[in-house]
Design a protein around this motif. Structure first.
Motif, PDB file in Angstrom:
ATOM      1  N   VAL A  55       0.850  -1.191   0.000  1.00 16.21           N
ATOM      2  CA  VAL A  55       0.000   0.000   0.000  1.00 16.21           C
ATOM      3  C   VAL A  55       0.886   1.242   0.000  1.00 16.21           C
ATOM      4  O   VAL A  55       1.614   1.494   0.966  1.00 16.21           O
ATOM      5  N   ASP A  56       0.838   2.001  -1.093  1.00 18.56           N
ATOM      6  CA  ASP A  56       1.645   3.224  -1.208  1.00 18.56           C
ATOM      7  C   ASP A  56       3.115   2.968  -0.933  1.00 18.56           C
ATOM      8  O   ASP A  56       3.790   3.762  -0.260  1.00 18.56           O
ATOM      9  N   GLY A  57       3.622   1.850  -1.428  1.00 21.02           N
ATOM     10  CA  GLY A  57       5.027   1.526  -1.251  1.00 21.02           C
ATOM     11  C   GLY A  57       5.406   1.027   0.116  1.00 21.02           C
ATOM     12  O   GLY A  57       6.591   0.868   0.416  1.00 21.02           O
ATOM     13  N   MET A  58       4.414   0.762   0.981  1.00 22.58           N
ATOM     14  CA  MET A  58       4.674   0.305   2.343  1.00 22.58           C
ATOM     15  C   MET A  58       4.126  -1.108   2.541  1.00 22.58           C
ATOM     16  O   MET A  58       3.117  -1.482   1.937  1.00 22.58           O
ATOM     17  N   PRO A  59       4.781  -1.913   3.400  1.00 16.68           N
ATOM     18  CA  PRO A  59       4.276  -3.269   3.685  1.00 16.68           C
ATOM     19  C   PRO A  59       3.080  -3.225   4.625  1.00 16.68           C
ATOM     20  O   PRO A  59       2.816  -2.200   5.263  1.00 16.68           O
ATOM     21  N   VAL A  60       2.361  -4.327   4.707  1.00 10.77           N
ATOM     22  CA  VAL A  60       1.228  -4.440   5.644  1.00 10.77           C
ATOM     23  C   VAL A  60       1.436  -5.697   6.492  1.00 10.77           C
ATOM     24  O   VAL A  60       0.699  -6.672   6.380  1.00 10.77           O
ATOM     25  N   PRO A  61       2.441  -5.690   7.377  1.00 12.54           N
ATOM     26  CA  PRO A  61       2.790  -6.900   8.128  1.00 12.54           C
ATOM     27  C   PRO A  61       1.693  -7.366   9.078  1.00 12.54           C
ATOM     28  O   PRO A  61       1.654  -8.538   9.440  1.00 12.54           O
ATOM     29  N   PHE A  62       0.810  -6.446   9.490  1.00 13.77           N
ATOM     30  CA  PHE A  62      -0.225  -6.821  10.452  1.00 13.77           C
ATOM     31  C   PHE A  62      -1.506  -7.291   9.772  1.00 13.77           C
ATOM     32  O   PHE A  62      -2.514  -7.498  10.447  1.00 13.77           O
ATOM     33  N   ALA A  63      -1.461  -7.463   8.462  1.00 13.95           N
ATOM     34  CA  ALA A  63      -2.627  -7.986   7.751  1.00 13.95           C
ATOM     35  C   ALA A  63      -2.954  -9.402   8.202  1.00 13.95           C
ATOM     36  O   ALA A  63      -4.094  -9.857   8.056  1.00 13.95           O
ATOM     37  N   VAL A  64      -1.968 -10.095   8.758  1.00  7.69           N
ATOM     38  CA  VAL A  64      -2.199 -11.470   9.206  1.00  7.69           C
ATOM     39  C   VAL A  64      -2.976 -11.513  10.526  1.00  7.69           C
ATOM     40  O   VAL A  64      -3.612 -12.521  10.838  1.00  7.69           O
ATOM     41  N   PHE A  65      -2.964 -10.428  11.291  1.00  7.67           N
ATOM     42  CA  PHE A  65      -3.591 -10.447  12.609  1.00  7.67           C
ATOM     43  C   PHE A  65      -5.093 -10.701  12.573  1.00  7.67           C
ATOM     44  O   PHE A  65      -5.608 -11.489  13.372  1.00  7.67           O
ATOM     45  N   PRO A  66      -5.874 -10.048  11.688  1.00 12.58           N
ATOM     46  CA  PRO A  66      -7.310 -10.354  11.644  1.00 12.58           C
ATOM     47  C   PRO A  66      -7.607 -11.816  11.324  1.00 12.58           C
ATOM     48  O   PRO A  66      -8.590 -12.373  11.838  1.00 12.58           O
ATOM     49  N   ILE A  67      -6.765 -12.450  10.500  1.00 12.86           N
ATOM     50  CA  ILE A  67      -6.966 -13.873  10.208  1.00 12.86           C
ATOM     51  C   ILE A  67      -6.793 -14.688  11.480  1.00 12.86           C
ATOM     52  O   ILE A  67      -7.579 -15.600  11.777  1.00 12.86           O
ATOM     53  N   LEU A  68      -5.750 -14.378  12.242  1.00  9.54           N
ATOM     54  CA  LEU A  68      -5.519 -15.076  13.507  1.00  9.54           C
ATOM     55  C   LEU A  68      -6.651 -14.803  14.495  1.00  9.54           C
ATOM     56  O   LEU A  68      -7.105 -15.714  15.204  1.00  9.54           O
ATOM     57  N   MET A  69      -7.105 -13.555  14.550  1.00 10.22           N
ATOM     58  CA  MET A  69      -8.199 -13.198  15.452  1.00 10.22           C
ATOM     59  C   MET A  69      -9.483 -13.934  15.086  1.00 10.22           C
ATOM     60  O   MET A  69     -10.189 -14.450  15.966  1.00 10.22           O
ATOM     61  N   PHE A  70      -9.798 -13.971  13.799  1.00 10.29           N
ATOM     62  CA  PHE A  70     -11.012 -14.641  13.339  1.00 10.29           C
ATOM     63  C   PHE A  70     -10.976 -16.118  13.727  1.00 10.29           C
ATOM     64  O   PHE A  70     -11.947 -16.660  14.265  1.00 10.29           O
ATOM     65  N   HIS A  71      -9.837 -16.751  13.471  1.00 10.04           N
ATOM     66  CA  HIS A  71      -9.747 -18.192  13.721  1.00 10.04           C
ATOM     67  C   HIS A  71      -9.798 -18.513  15.209  1.00 10.04           C
ATOM     68  O   HIS A  71     -10.527 -19.419  15.627  1.00 10.04           O
ATOM     69  N   ALA A  72      -9.030 -17.775  15.997  1.00  9.40           N
ATOM     70  CA  ALA A  72      -9.021 -18.028  17.444  1.00  9.40           C
ATOM     71  C   ALA A  72     -10.405 -17.790  18.036  1.00  9.40           C
ATOM     72  O   ALA A  72     -10.873 -18.562  18.885  1.00  9.40           O
ATOM     73  N   SER A  73     -11.074 -16.740  17.580  1.00  6.41           N
ATOM     74  CA  SER A  73     -12.405 -16.419  18.108  1.00  6.41           C
ATOM     75  C   SER A  73     -13.414 -17.501  17.755  1.00  6.41           C
ATOM     76  O   SER A  73     -14.234 -17.892  18.596  1.00  6.41           O
ATOM     77  N   GLN A  74     -13.369 -17.993  16.511  1.00  7.24           N
ATOM     78  CA  GLN A  74     -14.357 -18.998  16.111  1.00  7.24           C
ATOM     79  C   GLN A  74     -14.153 -20.312  16.873  1.00  7.24           C
ATOM     80  O   GLN A  74     -15.127 -21.028  17.142  1.00  7.24           O
ATOM     81  N   LEU A  75     -12.918 -20.613  17.248  1.00  2.00           N
ATOM     82  CA  LEU A  75     -12.677 -21.821  18.032  1.00  2.00           C
ATOM     83  C   LEU A  75     -13.340 -21.724  19.404  1.00  2.00           C
ATOM     84  O   LEU A  75     -13.998 -22.670  19.859  1.00  2.00           O
TER      85      LEU A  75
END
Length: 356
Positions: free
Chosen positions: A318-338
């Motif tokens: 995004v605008d030449g910058m990385p998005v390293p925390f994009a993985v966090f919502p995936i982890l949150m979704f999975h942990a929450s659904q468990l």
């Protein structure tokens, strides 16, 4: 004379948790416990260790190779012979697929505007756009007393279709921020997701292989989940590296908003799938399966998309910058659904007994 014997009437009560009870509790919750532990440990190691050391560790096993291996093992352990009844009455499966691959991404689009960082906006859309979890849906459906053939077929159909539908949803949701190559992303998902799933079912076809998979289903599942934990740990390490130069560690509100968004998506999809199943006059077992399979999302594909250097894990997203925390919502979704689905599945079992 007053009796002070533990547990005696009128006496003091002492509750001692037996070691076997602790072991049983860990066995039933081991993945969630390890998931939370490794996320925390990875963040700390990434924060305090040298960035080059973390990057060399992450490069040991490419995420796409490990993801393909995970999906192959999960597919190999799935017994597709029990799908005949679902093909004869496919309405619950179709409804579950609509909720999983239609409703959840659609609801995620407006929720993206609430997110306060590009990482969380993109991560939330990735979490919403991936298919149903390969193993979890059937496990929790069976635990809740539902028709696991419905959840199994929903799993196979959504994972088979994800190489087409996931890029479309991601293009719709993130296209304004991320220049996506739709053809390239479709091809990657076909190789990393569809091909391993088909190979897993193909390898399982001989009677001896099917017997081996059935006999060792638990061990295969543990091995696959252990590989997922490695992916999560390496992603958390990278997140820890980024915490040094990012202010995201102080954005408590941003984290709360994205986590509540993940929980909300899951619960709304489950409620809609359950209510719709009632309106369509599905049997109770089919409603249970549709509500669980229609709301659960897979972890390995989401982690792959968020961390692979040629998708959303690259240095210039995004605008030449990385998005390293994009993985966090995936982890949150999975942990929450468990956590959530464990409570709901147990409640469904009690409700089914009351109905009888």
């Amino acid at each position: 004379m007053k009796n002070d014997t533990p547990g005696a009437e009128g006496g003091s009560k002492h509750f001692i948790l037996h070691p076997s009870a602790l072991i049983l509790h860990f066995k039933s919750r081991w993945f969630v416990i390890c998931l939370l532990t490794l996320i925390t440990t990875g963040l700390l190691l990434g924060y305090f260790l040298d960035a080059e050391l973390i990057e060399s560790f992450r490069s040991l096993v490419p995420s796409r190779v490990l993801t393909a291996f995970i999906l192959f093992m999960m597919s190999f352990s799935l017994d597709s012979r029990q799908l005949k009844s679902s093909f004869k009455a496919p309405a619950p499966v179709v409804w579950a697929c609509v909720c999983n691959f239609g409703l959840i991404p659609l609801l995620a689009l407006p929720l993206m505007n609430l997110q306060q960082t590009p990482d969380f906006r993109i991560g939330l859309m990735i979490a919403a756009s991936v298919p149903c979890t390969l193993a979890g849906a059937s496990v929790w459906t069976r635990r809740a007393g539902g028709n696991d053939a419905v959840s199994l077929l929903t799993t196979l159909l959504t994972n088979t279709a994800c190489f087409v539908l996931t890029p479309l949803w991601l293009q719709l949701g993130t296209g304004r921020e991320v220049p996506l190559d739709m053809v390239d992303l479709t091809w990657r998902l076909l190789l990393v997701v569809l091909l391993p799933i088909l190979l897993g079912q193909l390898v399982r076809r001989p009677a001896s292989a099917a017997e081996f998979a059935t006999t060792n289903k638990t061990q295969i599942g543990v091995a696959a989940q252990s590989c997922i934990l490695f992916l999560v740990f390496s992603s958390a390490c990278l997140g820890g590296v980024q915490l040094k130069s990012s202010g995201i560690s102080t954005q408590v509100i941003a984290i709360a908003v994205v986590w509540l968004s993940c929980i909300g998506l899951h619960l709304v999809a489950m409620a809609v799938a359950w209510t719709g199943g009632g309106l369509f006059r599905f049997e109770r077992r089919d409603r249970i399966a549709a509500s669980i399979a229609g709301s659960q999302k897979t972890l390995p594909i989401g982690v792959y998309l968020a961390t692979d250097l040629q998708t959303f894990g690259g240095p210039e997203v995004v605008d030449g910058m990385p998005v390293p925390f994009a993985v966090f919502p995936i982890l949150m979704f999975h942990a929450s659904q468990l956590f959530i689905d464990t409570l709901i599945a147990d409640r469904m079992v009690r409700a089914s007994k009351e109905v009888k």
